[in-house]
Design a protein around this motif. Structure first.
Motif, PDB file in Angstrom:
ATOM      1  N   ASN A  74       0.822  -1.213   0.000  1.00 25.28           N
ATOM      2  CA  ASN A  74       0.000   0.000   0.000  1.00 25.28           C
ATOM      3  C   ASN A  74       0.854   1.261   0.000  1.00 25.28           C
ATOM      4  OD1 ASN A  74      -2.926  -0.561  -0.011  1.00 25.28           O
ATOM      5  ND2 ASN A  74      -2.452  -1.809   1.770  1.00 25.28           N
ATOM      6  N   LEU A  75       1.998   1.195   0.669  1.00 25.15           N
ATOM      7  CA  LEU A  75       2.898   2.336   0.729  1.00 25.15           C
ATOM      8  C   LEU A  75       3.374   2.728  -0.669  1.00 25.15           C
ATOM      9  CD1 LEU A  75       4.250   3.900   3.199  1.00 25.15           C
ATOM     10  CD2 LEU A  75       6.253   2.491   2.751  1.00 25.15           C
ATOM     11  N   GLU A  76       3.770   1.726  -1.447  1.00 21.39           N
ATOM     12  CA  GLU A  76       4.348   2.004  -2.759  1.00 21.39           C
ATOM     13  C   GLU A  76       3.300   2.111  -3.868  1.00 21.39           C
ATOM     14  OE1 GLU A  76       6.927  -1.354  -2.898  1.00 21.39           O
ATOM     15  OE2 GLU A  76       5.438  -2.689  -3.812  1.00 21.39           O
ATOM     16  N   GLU A  77       2.206   1.349  -3.746  1.00 24.32           N
ATOM     17  CA  GLU A  77       1.258   1.300  -4.860  1.00 24.32           C
ATOM     18  C   GLU A  77       0.461   2.590  -5.019  1.00 24.32           C
ATOM     19  OE1 GLU A  77      -1.025  -2.334  -4.715  1.00 24.32           O
ATOM     20  OE2 GLU A  77       0.798  -3.577  -4.766  1.00 24.32           O
ATOM     21  N   ASP A  78       0.312   3.357  -3.947  1.00 27.74           N
ATOM     22  CA  ASP A  78      -0.304   4.674  -4.105  1.00 27.74           C
ATOM     23  C   ASP A  78       0.577   5.567  -4.967  1.00 27.74           C
ATOM     24  OD1 ASP A  78      -2.400   6.783  -3.002  1.00 27.74           O
ATOM     25  OD2 ASP A  78      -0.418   7.710  -2.842  1.00 27.74           O
ATOM     26  N   ILE A  79       1.886   5.492  -4.757  1.00 30.57           N
ATOM     27  CA  ILE A  79       2.813   6.316  -5.546  1.00 30.57           C
ATOM     28  C   ILE A  79       2.898   5.789  -6.977  1.00 30.57           C
ATOM     29  CG2 ILE A  79       5.144   7.261  -5.662  1.00 30.57           C
ATOM     30  CD1 ILE A  79       5.395   6.748  -2.657  1.00 30.57           C
ATOM     31  N   MET A  80       2.847   4.476  -7.138  1.00 35.99           N
ATOM     32  CA  MET A  80       2.852   3.913  -8.491  1.00 35.99           C
ATOM     33  C   MET A  80       1.640   4.371  -9.283  1.00 35.99           C
ATOM     34  SD  MET A  80       4.069   0.007  -7.682  1.00 35.99           S
ATOM     35  CE  MET A  80       5.689  -0.358  -7.006  1.00 35.99           C
ATOM     36  N   ASN A  81       0.484   4.394  -8.628  1.00 32.88           N
ATOM     37  CA  ASN A  81      -0.720   4.879  -9.299  1.00 32.88           C
ATOM     38  C   ASN A  81      -0.587   6.353  -9.665  1.00 32.88           C
ATOM     39  OD1 ASN A  81      -3.613   4.642 -10.093  1.00 32.88           O
ATOM     40  ND2 ASN A  81      -3.929   6.042  -8.377  1.00 32.88           N
ATOM     41  N   LEU A  82       0.102   7.106  -8.823  1.00 34.34           N
ATOM     42  CA  LEU A  82       0.318   8.528  -9.084  1.00 34.34           C
ATOM     43  C   LEU A  82       1.136   8.753 -10.350  1.00 34.34           C
ATOM     44  CD1 LEU A  82       0.271  11.549  -8.157  1.00 34.34           C
ATOM     45  CD2 LEU A  82       2.283  11.015  -6.754  1.00 34.34           C
ATOM     46  N   VAL A  83       2.154   7.917 -10.566  1.00 33.24           N
ATOM     47  CA  VAL A  83       3.082   8.176 -11.664  1.00 33.24           C
ATOM     48  C   VAL A  83       2.859   7.321 -12.911  1.00 33.24           C
ATOM     49  CG1 VAL A  83       4.861   8.897 -10.029  1.00 33.24           C
ATOM     50  CG2 VAL A  83       4.852   6.529 -10.851  1.00 33.24           C
ATOM     51  N   ALA A  84       1.959   6.333 -12.830  1.00 34.64           N
ATOM     52  CA  ALA A  84       1.838   5.413 -13.975  1.00 34.64           C
ATOM     53  C   ALA A  84       0.391   5.039 -14.284  1.00 34.64           C
ATOM     54  CB  ALA A  84       2.651   4.147 -13.703  1.00 34.64           C
ATOM     55  N   HIS A  85      -0.552   5.834 -13.816  1.00 35.21           N
ATOM     56  CA  HIS A  85      -1.965   5.455 -13.896  1.00 35.21           C
ATOM     57  C   HIS A  85      -2.424   5.108 -15.312  1.00 35.21           C
ATOM     58  CE1 HIS A  85      -6.170   5.331 -12.619  1.00 35.21           C
ATOM     59  NE2 HIS A  85      -6.466   6.033 -13.692  1.00 35.21           N
ATOM     60  N   SER A  86      -2.003   5.862 -16.295  1.00 30.23           N
ATOM     61  CA  SER A  86      -2.483   5.635 -17.667  1.00 30.23           C
ATOM     62  C   SER A  86      -1.962   4.325 -18.255  1.00 30.23           C
ATOM     63  CB  SER A  86      -2.086   6.804 -18.570  1.00 30.23           C
ATOM     64  OG  SER A  86      -0.691   6.819 -18.783  1.00 30.23           O
TER      65      SER A  86
END
Length: 323
Positions: A74-86
């Motif tokens: 959860n810590l990292e996947e929020d940031i991953m969604n921020l930078v790679a959502h598309s």
């Protein structure tokens, strides 16, 4: 304060069984805050990939949570969604996938979480090159930090801004970083970034000691709990697992192992869980079992909502936000 349409809806129609438990738990959460108590929220599973940040970030901004416990995912996947959502791929027919279909996703660098695939290159590797520099700079300076503190440094440094693909207000990690909100992240080592960090240790490029440990998380939490429990601290658990099991144990540890009988029990407890009560399952244990372990008192308000957290948690948070 006047409640909004979502809050009015649940109060009008959520009258029995798990629906009523949801309303009771939300009102209990609200009562805790009104009494001056603080609240710990634990995030299990892949709630960040489920985009809980869209509402949880506002919960953080409005000071309705004072400390978070979450998995490394959860810590990292929020940031991953921020930078790679598309670049994420949704697989609505995930129940019908064959082993070959799953292998094809792997070869495309798409790591599946239920109906959502996280892109290897745009998410994992995009973070890796920047977080490694932060880890290395800390080591070279003789500094050590907890896993979430490195993530805060990553977010607040601005190096990821060129990659943002969602509205920044929908990132709960960014909201937490802005407030320097305390986070407990037990078992971080089994996350993707934890695996990557371990690989650098194996290659001799980083020292394991550069990352503070789970024991240091527990000692930090012990001090935080001691300093903040005057008016009570509630426990709102989303899902099961280590995100909830780890922090709730701080109370019996302080009371029994540190021999501090004045340590107050958790002042509120709610768990959203789809784990049915079963033999030996802690995630499926009813709240009263926690009394025997010295975590909850006889009269601690206790709630369990047996449902899907991706459906229930946003409704509870909407109620707290008067939506």
């Amino acid at each position: 304060m006047i409640k909004g349409p979502i809050s009015n809806f649940v109060e009008k129609y959520y009258l029995h069984f798990n629906a009523a438990a949801l309303v009771d738990a939300a009102k209990g959460y609200e009562d805790q805050l009104n009494k001056g108590a603080k609240m710990l929220v634990s995030l299990a599973g892949a709630m960040s990939t489920a985009e809980l940040g869209k509402i949880f970030a506002e919960v953080i901004r409005q000071d309705k949570v004072q400390i978070i416990s979450c998995t490394g995912a959860n810590l990292e996947e929020d940031i991953m969604n921020l930078v790679a959502h598309s670049h994420y791929k949704r697989v609505p027919n995930y129940r019908d996938l064959t082993p070959q279909d799953e292998w094809d996703l792997l070869e495309k660098g798409l790591n599946r979480v239920t109906d959502t695939c996280i892109p290897e290159e745009e998410a994992f590797r995009r973070l890796q090159k920047h977080i490694f520099k932060i880890w290395k700079d800390a080591e070279d300076a003789g500094e050590r930090y907890l896993p979430h503190e490195y993530m805060y440094k990553l977010l607040l440094s601005g190096v990821l801004e060129e990659y943002y693909e969602i509205d920044l207000k929908d990132s709960w990690m960014y909201a937490a970083a802005e407030k320097n909100l305390p986070i407990i992240c037990p078992g971080w080592e089994d996350s993707t970034m934890g695996n990557i960090f371990a690989s650098y240790v194996l290659k001799g490029e980083l020292k394991a000691s550069t990352m503070k440990s789970g024991i240091e998380y527990m000692t930090f939490l012990a001090d935080w709990y001691t300093d903040n429990s005057e008016n009570g601290i509630g426990f709102f658990q989303i899902g099961g697992g280590i995100a909830g099991d780890f922090p709730i144990c701080v109370v019996p540890m302080l009371y029994q192992d540190m021999e501090r009988p004045e340590t107050p029990f958790w002042s509120y407890f709610c768990q959203i869980s789809d784990s049915t009560t079963s033999y030996g399952s802690y995630s499926g244990a009813v709240p009263n079992e926690k009394i025997t372990w010295g975590k909850l008192d006889i009269d601690t308000p206790k709630f369990i909502i047996e449902s899907d957290a991706t459906i229930v948690a946003p409704l509870v948070f909407a109620y707290l936000l008067n939506m």
